[in-house]
Design a protein around this motif. Structure first.
Motif, PDB file in Angstrom:
ATOM      1  N   THR A  80      63.754  -4.448  89.181  1.00 35.33           N
ATOM      2  CA  THR A  80      63.731  -4.246  87.737  1.00 35.33           C
ATOM      3  C   THR A  80      63.061  -2.916  87.415  1.00 35.33           C
ATOM      4  O   THR A  80      62.513  -2.244  88.292  1.00 35.33           O
ATOM      5  CB  THR A  80      62.928  -5.363  87.035  1.00 35.33           C
ATOM      6  OG1 THR A  80      61.573  -5.303  87.505  1.00 35.33           O
ATOM      7  CG2 THR A  80      63.507  -6.738  87.331  1.00 35.33           C
ATOM      8  N   LEU A  81      63.070  -2.588  86.141  1.00 33.41           N
ATOM      9  CA  LEU A  81      62.299  -1.443  85.676  1.00 33.41           C
ATOM     10  C   LEU A  81      60.824  -1.762  85.859  1.00 33.41           C
ATOM     11  O   LEU A  81      60.421  -2.925  85.853  1.00 33.41           O
ATOM     12  CB  LEU A  81      62.609  -1.145  84.207  1.00 33.41           C
ATOM     13  CG  LEU A  81      64.052  -0.740  83.912  1.00 33.41           C
ATOM     14  CD1 LEU A  81      64.266  -0.634  82.406  1.00 33.41           C
ATOM     15  CD2 LEU A  81      64.404   0.573  84.599  1.00 33.41           C
ATOM     16  N   TYR A  82      60.030  -0.745  86.022  1.00 39.41           N
ATOM     17  CA  TYR A  82      58.598  -0.890  86.290  1.00 39.41           C
ATOM     18  C   TYR A  82      57.815  -0.963  84.987  1.00 39.41           C
ATOM     19  O   TYR A  82      58.069  -0.201  84.062  1.00 39.41           O
ATOM     20  CB  TYR A  82      58.138   0.301  87.118  1.00 39.41           C
ATOM     21  CG  TYR A  82      56.691   0.285  87.508  1.00 39.41           C
ATOM     22  CD1 TYR A  82      56.203  -0.629  88.420  1.00 39.41           C
ATOM     23  CD2 TYR A  82      55.802   1.217  86.978  1.00 39.41           C
ATOM     24  CE1 TYR A  82      54.875  -0.626  88.800  1.00 39.41           C
ATOM     25  CE2 TYR A  82      54.473   1.233  87.359  1.00 39.41           C
ATOM     26  CZ  TYR A  82      54.018   0.314  88.272  1.00 39.41           C
ATOM     27  OH  TYR A  82      52.703   0.324  88.650  1.00 39.41           O
ATOM     28  N   LYS A  83      56.873  -1.885  84.951  1.00 43.20           N
ATOM     29  CA  LYS A  83      55.992  -2.019  83.792  1.00 43.20           C
ATOM     30  C   LYS A  83      54.557  -1.769  84.228  1.00 43.20           C
ATOM     31  O   LYS A  83      54.131  -2.223  85.290  1.00 43.20           O
ATOM     32  CB  LYS A  83      56.107  -3.413  83.183  1.00 43.20           C
ATOM     33  CG  LYS A  83      57.442  -3.669  82.526  1.00 43.20           C
ATOM     34  CD  LYS A  83      57.457  -5.013  81.823  1.00 43.20           C
ATOM     35  CE  LYS A  83      58.714  -5.188  81.037  1.00 43.20           C
ATOM     36  NZ  LYS A  83      59.797  -5.800  81.717  1.00 43.20           N
ATOM     37  N   SER A  84      53.836  -1.036  83.404  1.00 41.04           N
ATOM     38  CA  SER A  84      52.436  -0.761  83.683  1.00 41.04           C
ATOM     39  C   SER A  84      51.656  -0.878  82.383  1.00 41.04           C
ATOM     40  O   SER A  84      52.030  -0.259  81.385  1.00 41.04           O
ATOM     41  CB  SER A  84      52.284   0.645  84.270  1.00 41.04           C
ATOM     42  OG  SER A  84      50.945   0.884  84.627  1.00 41.04           O
ATOM     43  N   TYR A  85      50.622  -1.680  82.411  1.00 45.93           N
ATOM     44  CA  TYR A  85      49.779  -1.898  81.226  1.00 45.93           C
ATOM     45  C   TYR A  85      50.623  -2.290  80.006  1.00 45.93           C
ATOM     46  O   TYR A  85      50.416  -1.804  78.906  1.00 45.93           O
ATOM     47  CB  TYR A  85      48.926  -0.661  80.943  1.00 45.93           C
ATOM     48  CG  TYR A  85      47.979  -0.350  82.072  1.00 45.93           C
ATOM     49  CD1 TYR A  85      46.748  -0.984  82.186  1.00 45.93           C
ATOM     50  CD2 TYR A  85      48.335   0.550  83.079  1.00 45.93           C
ATOM     51  CE1 TYR A  85      45.895  -0.721  83.253  1.00 45.93           C
ATOM     52  CE2 TYR A  85      47.484   0.812  84.147  1.00 45.93           C
ATOM     53  CZ  TYR A  85      46.271   0.174  84.217  1.00 45.93           C
ATOM     54  OH  TYR A  85      45.427   0.431  85.270  1.00 45.93           O
TER      55      TYR A  85
END
Length: 107
Positions: free
Chosen positions: A64-69
């Protein structure tokens, strides 16, 4: 848990002599004025690619797309947990990402 992921991230970066890990709380690599890999507070690794390569790897790696914070990081994919058993392979993605940001206009 997070410390173990940091060790893994550092082991991947150690396989890539053209760049080094940066940050104390927010762990990342950058070149040419652009971040291109990240380790978020959930211990997930994100790698930045061009739009075309990103779409290819989203399918190929079943990720998937990356999520951060809490934010979806534009241009980044999530490195699947299952890939962390082959750090040499993940290092090739880090190197490919480095090559990509080096083609961008410097910031």
């Amino acid at each position: 848990m997070w410390e173990k992921k940091l060790e893994i991230y550092d082991a991947i970066v150690a396989r890539c002599p053209r760049f080094e890990r940066k940050g104390k709380k927010m762990i990342y690599t950058s070149a040419n004025g652009y971040m291109f890999t990240l380790l978020n507070n959930a211990g997930e690794i994100g790698v930045r690619f061009s739009k075309e390569v990103q779409e290819k790897y989203l399918k190929e790696l079943n990720t998937t797309l990356y999520k951060s914070y809490g934010a979806t990081m534009k241009g980044y994919i999530l490195i699947p947990e299952s890939m962390l058993g082959d750090l040499d392979k993940v290092a090739t993605y880090f190197d490919e990402s480095y090559d990509y940001v080096m083609t961008l206009e410097p910031k």
